[in-house]
Design an enzyme around this catalytic site. Structure first.
Site, PDB file in Angstrom:
ATOM      1  N   ARG A  87      -2.726  10.399   2.856  1.00 50.13           N
ATOM      2  CA  ARG A  87      -3.322  10.058   4.167  1.00 50.13           C
ATOM      3  C   ARG A  87      -4.714   9.470   3.990  1.00 50.13           C
ATOM      4  O   ARG A  87      -5.133   8.618   4.760  1.00 50.13           O
ATOM      5  CB  ARG A  87      -3.443  11.325   5.025  1.00 50.13           C
ATOM      6  CG  ARG A  87      -2.124  11.802   5.547  1.00 50.13           C
ATOM      7  CD  ARG A  87      -2.229  13.216   6.081  1.00 50.13           C
ATOM      8  NE  ARG A  87      -0.926  13.655   6.510  1.00 50.13           N
ATOM      9  CZ  ARG A  87      -0.598  14.920   6.734  1.00 50.13           C
ATOM     10  NH1 ARG A  87      -1.498  15.876   6.560  1.00 50.13           N
ATOM     11  NH2 ARG A  87       0.599  15.228   7.138  1.00 50.13           N
TER      12      ARG A  87
ATOM     13  N   GLY B 137      -1.104 -16.305  20.930  1.00 51.53           N
ATOM     14  CA  GLY B 137      -0.100 -16.793  21.883  1.00 51.53           C
ATOM     15  C   GLY B 137       1.293 -16.727  21.283  1.00 51.53           C
ATOM     16  O   GLY B 137       1.613 -15.795  20.536  1.00 51.53           O
TER      17      GLY B 137
ATOM     18  N   PHE C  48       9.150  10.662  -3.014  1.00 47.64           N
ATOM     19  CA  PHE C  48       8.696  11.990  -2.587  1.00 47.64           C
ATOM     20  C   PHE C  48       9.582  12.447  -1.432  1.00 47.64           C
ATOM     21  O   PHE C  48       9.545  11.870  -0.343  1.00 47.64           O
ATOM     22  CB  PHE C  48       7.240  11.836  -2.126  1.00 47.64           C
ATOM     23  CG  PHE C  48       6.580  13.042  -1.512  1.00 47.64           C
ATOM     24  CD1 PHE C  48       5.886  13.956  -2.299  1.00 47.64           C
ATOM     25  CD2 PHE C  48       6.584  13.232  -0.136  1.00 47.64           C
ATOM     26  CE1 PHE C  48       5.219  15.034  -1.721  1.00 47.64           C
ATOM     27  CE2 PHE C  48       5.921  14.312   0.445  1.00 47.64           C
ATOM     28  CZ  PHE C  48       5.242  15.215  -0.353  1.00 47.64           C
TER      29      PHE C  48
ATOM     30  N   CYS D 141      -0.372  17.004  -1.224  1.00 47.66           N
ATOM     31  CA  CYS D 141      -0.050  15.618  -1.616  1.00 47.66           C
ATOM     32  C   CYS D 141      -0.239  14.704  -0.417  1.00 47.66           C
ATOM     33  O   CYS D 141      -0.774  13.596  -0.527  1.00 47.66           O
ATOM     34  CB  CYS D 141       1.400  15.497  -2.073  1.00 47.66           C
ATOM     35  SG  CYS D 141       1.825  16.568  -3.433  1.00 47.66           S
TER      36      CYS D 141
ATOM     37  N   ARG E  54       0.845  -1.205   0.000  1.00 53.87           N
ATOM     38  CA  ARG E  54       0.000   0.000   0.000  1.00 53.87           C
ATOM     39  C   ARG E  54       0.878   1.253   0.000  1.00 53.87           C
ATOM     40  O   ARG E  54       0.576   2.233  -0.691  1.00 53.87           O
ATOM     41  CB  ARG E  54      -0.964  -0.036   1.201  1.00 53.87           C
ATOM     42  CG  ARG E  54      -2.186   0.859   1.027  1.00 53.87           C
ATOM     43  CD  ARG E  54      -1.985   2.269   1.555  1.00 53.87           C
ATOM     44  NE  ARG E  54      -1.496   2.196   2.909  1.00 53.87           N
ATOM     45  CZ  ARG E  54      -0.485   2.925   3.381  1.00 53.87           C
ATOM     46  NH1 ARG E  54       0.118   3.831   2.629  1.00 53.87           N
ATOM     47  NH2 ARG E  54      -0.066   2.782   4.623  1.00 53.87           N
TER      48      ARG E  54
ATOM     49  N   GLY F 108      10.992  16.676  10.648  1.00 59.98           N
ATOM     50  CA  GLY F 108      10.004  15.655  10.299  1.00 59.98           C
ATOM     51  C   GLY F 108       8.603  16.225  10.381  1.00 59.98           C
ATOM     52  O   GLY F 108       7.986  16.573   9.372  1.00 59.98           O
TER      53      GLY F 108
ATOM     54  N   ILE G  29      12.869   8.238   3.036  1.00 57.62           N
ATOM     55  CA  ILE G  29      12.101   8.403   1.804  1.00 57.62           C
ATOM     56  C   ILE G  29      11.746   7.028   1.209  1.00 57.62           C
ATOM     57  O   ILE G  29      12.624   6.277   0.764  1.00 57.62           O
ATOM     58  CB  ILE G  29      12.886   9.265   0.781  1.00 57.62           C
ATOM     59  CG1 ILE G  29      13.311  10.600   1.436  1.00 57.62           C
ATOM     60  CG2 ILE G  29      12.045   9.492  -0.481  1.00 57.62           C
ATOM     61  CD1 ILE G  29      12.202  11.405   2.077  1.00 57.62           C
TER      62      ILE G  29
ATOM     63  N   GLU H 140       3.351  10.274   7.307  1.00 57.23           N
ATOM     64  CA  GLU H 140       2.186  11.053   6.818  1.00 57.23           C
ATOM     65  C   GLU H 140       1.511  11.800   7.960  1.00 57.23           C
ATOM     66  O   GLU H 140       0.293  11.907   8.010  1.00 57.23           O
ATOM     67  CB  GLU H 140       1.166  10.123   6.162  1.00 57.23           C
ATOM     68  CG  GLU H 140       1.750   9.227   5.120  1.00 57.23           C
ATOM     69  CD  GLU H 140       1.800   9.872   3.756  1.00 57.23           C
ATOM     70  OE1 GLU H 140       1.288  10.988   3.616  1.00 57.23           O
ATOM     71  OE2 GLU H 140       2.379   9.260   2.858  1.00 57.23           O
TER      72      GLU H 140
ATOM     73  N   LEU I 101      10.385  14.975   1.226  1.00 55.13           N
ATOM     74  CA  LEU I 101      10.022  16.148   2.026  1.00 55.13           C
ATOM     75  C   LEU I 101      10.782  16.127   3.355  1.00 55.13           C
ATOM     76  O   LEU I 101      11.484  17.079   3.704  1.00 55.13           O
ATOM     77  CB  LEU I 101       8.498  16.158   2.291  1.00 55.13           C
ATOM     78  CG  LEU I 101       7.988  17.287   3.181  1.00 55.13           C
ATOM     79  CD1 LEU I 101       8.188  18.639   2.497  1.00 55.13           C
ATOM     80  CD2 LEU I 101       6.500  17.101   3.512  1.00 55.13           C
TER      81      LEU I 101
HETATM   82  C1  LIG Z   1       8.896   3.827   6.993  1.00 55.30           C
HETATM   83  C2  LIG Z   1       8.813   5.300   6.781  1.00 55.30           C
HETATM   84  C3  LIG Z   1       8.620   5.807   5.495  1.00 55.30           C
HETATM   85  C4  LIG Z   1       8.563   7.186   5.271  1.00 55.30           C
HETATM   86  N1  LIG Z   1       8.427   7.678   3.981  1.00 55.30           N
HETATM   87  C5  LIG Z   1       8.539   9.009   3.745  1.00 55.30           C
HETATM   88  C6  LIG Z   1       8.527   9.530   2.407  1.00 55.30           C
HETATM   89  O1  LIG Z   1       8.354   8.786   1.440  1.00 55.30           O
HETATM   90  N2  LIG Z   1       8.733  10.854   2.211  1.00 55.30           N
HETATM   91  C7  LIG Z   1       8.924  11.725   3.256  1.00 55.30           C
HETATM   92  O2  LIG Z   1       9.114  12.909   3.008  1.00 55.30           O
HETATM   93  N3  LIG Z   1       8.917  11.269   4.554  1.00 55.30           N
HETATM   94  C8  LIG Z   1       8.746   9.932   4.814  1.00 55.30           C
HETATM   95  N4  LIG Z   1       8.748   9.454   6.114  1.00 55.30           N
HETATM   96  C9  LIG Z   1       9.012  10.392   7.210  1.00 55.30           C
HETATM   97  C10 LIG Z   1       7.800  10.653   8.082  1.00 55.30           C
HETATM   98  O3  LIG Z   1       6.869  11.423   7.413  1.00 55.30           O
HETATM   99  C11 LIG Z   1       8.322  11.293   9.390  1.00 55.30           C
HETATM  100  O4  LIG Z   1       8.966  10.271  10.103  1.00 55.30           O
HETATM  101  C12 LIG Z   1       7.211  11.926  10.211  1.00 55.30           C
HETATM  102  O5  LIG Z   1       6.735  13.099   9.602  1.00 55.30           O
HETATM  103  C13 LIG Z   1       7.683  12.266  11.642  1.00 55.30           C
HETATM  104  O6  LIG Z   1       8.887  12.929  11.611  1.00 55.30           O
HETATM  105  P1  LIG Z   1      10.099  12.438  12.563  1.00 55.30           P
HETATM  106  O7  LIG Z   1      10.251  10.972  12.394  1.00 55.30           O
HETATM  107  O8  LIG Z   1      11.258  13.303  12.237  1.00 55.30           O
HETATM  108  O9  LIG Z   1       9.601  12.683  14.028  1.00 55.30           O
HETATM  109  P2  LIG Z   1       9.588  14.090  14.822  1.00 55.30           P
HETATM  110  O10 LIG Z   1       8.922  15.140  14.014  1.00 55.30           O
HETATM  111  O11 LIG Z   1      10.964  14.360  15.330  1.00 55.30           O
HETATM  112  O12 LIG Z   1       8.645  13.711  16.041  1.00 55.30           O
HETATM  113  C14 LIG Z   1       9.092  12.920  17.151  1.00 55.30           C
HETATM  114  C15 LIG Z   1       7.923  12.881  18.155  1.00 55.30           C
HETATM  115  O13 LIG Z   1       7.616  14.225  18.582  1.00 55.30           O
HETATM  116  C16 LIG Z   1       6.237  14.492  18.362  1.00 55.30           C
HETATM  117  N5  LIG Z   1       6.037  15.895  18.045  1.00 55.30           N
HETATM  118  C17 LIG Z   1       6.631  16.661  17.089  1.00 55.30           C
HETATM  119  N6  LIG Z   1       6.143  17.907  17.095  1.00 55.30           N
HETATM  120  C18 LIG Z   1       5.196  17.940  18.059  1.00 55.30           C
HETATM  121  C19 LIG Z   1       4.310  18.949  18.545  1.00 55.30           C
HETATM  122  N7  LIG Z   1       4.255  20.183  18.021  1.00 55.30           N
HETATM  123  N8  LIG Z   1       3.491  18.625  19.581  1.00 55.30           N
HETATM  124  C20 LIG Z   1       3.469  17.374  20.110  1.00 55.30           C
HETATM  125  N9  LIG Z   1       4.286  16.386  19.689  1.00 55.30           N
HETATM  126  C21 LIG Z   1       5.124  16.663  18.676  1.00 55.30           C
HETATM  127  C22 LIG Z   1       5.862  13.595  17.201  1.00 55.30           C
HETATM  128  O14 LIG Z   1       4.450  13.400  17.114  1.00 55.30           O
HETATM  129  C23 LIG Z   1       6.627  12.323  17.543  1.00 55.30           C
HETATM  130  O15 LIG Z   1       5.916  11.594  18.505  1.00 55.30           O
HETATM  131  C24 LIG Z   1       8.725   8.070   6.366  1.00 55.30           C
HETATM  132  C25 LIG Z   1       8.888   7.545   7.669  1.00 55.30           C
HETATM  133  C26 LIG Z   1       8.908   6.186   7.872  1.00 55.30           C
HETATM  134  C27 LIG Z   1       9.087   5.654   9.266  1.00 55.30           C
END
Ligand SMILES: Cc1cc2nc3c(=O)[nH]c(=O)nc-3n(C[C@H](O)[C@H](O)[C@H](O)COP(=O)(O)OP(=O)(O)OC[C@H]3O[C@@H](n4cnc5c(N)ncnc54)[C@H](O)[C@@H]3O)c2cc1C
Length: 386
Positions: A245, A341, A131, A240, A92, A139, A165, A365, A133
């Protein structure tokens, strides 16, 4: 006997065409994904050659119109996501990234020349997109991205690093979002461009049947023809993400259904204390709660799908769907795991694979915290992100 996976007869709410599309994807998953998915997951591989099969089925960019795309409605796209994720979140994710994160921005914001150059090949699975970003330091807060594109002697020069990514290491074309003097712009970067490299991320314990990579851009040159002309600012990438989502709202219910199905089957054949564990009240409570959340989540997805088809779906609606359905799918997967189990910890059953995958789905996402804040803002009018 009613279908135990659809006690509320939600199927009666779908059109014949929607059910046919669902049937075709379900069959594809049964024939082409389920026999090997445990091995792909264990080896940490996505079978890239499947891209063309997904394309031939019309699943890549299937909710877009023209340029080789199927032009299906949003509910059909959702059902396809559900069935694919009942196989594995990796499949997916591949379809979401290709269709919603890569084809959608070209379709929506691209020039006619860009659309004709990329979309038909992407719809056929001949050209794979990724993609870019997220960055190592940004993040949840991508607007502060460091990746920059500067105009020098009529050329755009891109520098920066993208992280996590999906499809990065197998992509032919990357949509890279970069800061410019005018704001964030989307760039079409072929992955064989000089200065571009992708490094796959290893040792993942989640979404193993999916390629996740770091993208490095060192003085990558692009021309004006490689910039998406139709959008400037964070609206580009955020629109996007809203598309992708939406697919997750459905997809999560696919993973949940596979877990409930597995737990239900197991509970009827596993005998302890002289009777099937399905006959114990505690097991039935677990199964009943799982079924209730599966049906509620599917109804929510369908409601959002109909809203999308009517053109009135807002980002906060999608946040509500993603927050609820991924949270409940994870709860269902964990509960299913207990019913199995010790057997529940192996790849002989799909449950722990889905459970681990859903940890990524919970984070990417937009994390559950970020979607909570989106809903909080819709409720109160107060922005609590920063
Ligand atoms: C398997 C996988 C595939 C992915 N594929 C893509 C992709 O194709 N393209 C792409 O661009 N990205 C991709 N991502 C990245 C994904 O979108 C990010 O991991 C996500 O946006 C979270 O960013 P971070 O991991 O840096 O966590 P962070 O932003 O550092 O967050 C860490 C924690 O802090 C919390 N937090 C952050 N800000 C706040 C706030 N203001 N208030 C409360 N809590 C907060 C978060 O909810 C989280 O619990 C992928 C990630 C994974 C794991």
């Amino acid at each position: 006997m009613p279908d135990p996976l659809d006690l509320l007869e939600i199927d009666s709410l779908f059109s014949q065409e929607e059910l046919e599309i669902r049937g075709a994807v379900r069959e594809f998953v049964r024939e082409r994904v389920l026999p090997d998915i445990g091995d792909w997951f264990e080896r940490g591989q996505f079978p890239k050659e499947m891209a063309k099969e997904l394309g031939a089925l019309g699943l890549l960019g299937m909710h877009l119109s023209g340029y080789g795309a199927l032009g299906a409605n949003a509910v059909s796209y959702g059902l396809a996501c559900l069935e694919l994720e009942a196989g594995d979140s990796g499949f997916r994710s591949f379809v979401s990234v290709q269709g919603s994160l890569c084809m959608f921005p070209i379709w929506k914001y691209g020039s006619e020349e860009q659309k004709e150059r990329f979309l038909p090949k992407m719809a056929a699975g001949e050209l794979i997109g990724c993609f870019g970003l997220t960055e190592p330091d940004f993040g949840s807060d991508p607007s502060r991205m460091r990746t920059r594109a500067e105009k020098r002697d009529g050329k755009w020069i891109l520098n920066g690093t993208k992280m996590w990514i999906t499809n990065g290491g197998i992509a032919d074309i990357a949509i890279v979002w970069a800061n410019t003097e005018e704001g964030v712009r989307g760039f079409l970067v072929p992955t064989d461009a000089e200065g571009f490299s992708a490094n796959d991320i290893h040792r993942k314990l989640s979404l193993r049947a999916s390629v996740t990579s770091e993208l490095v851009l060192e003085n990558v040159e692009r021309s004006d023809a490689d910039v998406l002309p139709g959008v400037t600012g964070m609206k580009g990438p955020l629109s996007c993400l809203s598309e992708a989502r939406y697919g997750i709202v459905w997809g999560a219910m696919g993973a949940a259904r596979a877990c409930l199905e597995s737990a239900l089957e197991y509970s009827k054949t596993r005998v302890q204390f002289g009777k099937p564990i399905a006959a114990f009240q505690l097991t039935q409570e677990k199964l009943a709660n799982m079924a209730v959340e599966l049906e509620k989540g599917t109804l929510l997805a369908l409601h959002l799908g109909r809203m999308k088809d009517e053109g009135r779906l807002r980002p906060e609606d999608v946040s509500m769907g993603k927050l609820n359905n991924v949270r409940e799918a994870l709860a269902i997967a964990r509960e299913a795991r207990t019913i199995l189990g010790a057997s529940g910890i192996t790849l002989e059953y799909p449950v722990i694979r889905h459970m681990n995958n859903l940890e990524s789905v919970l984070t990417y996402e937009g994390t559950s915290e970020i979607h909570t804040l989106v809903i909080g803002q819709a409720l109160t009018g107060e922005r609590a992100f920063d």
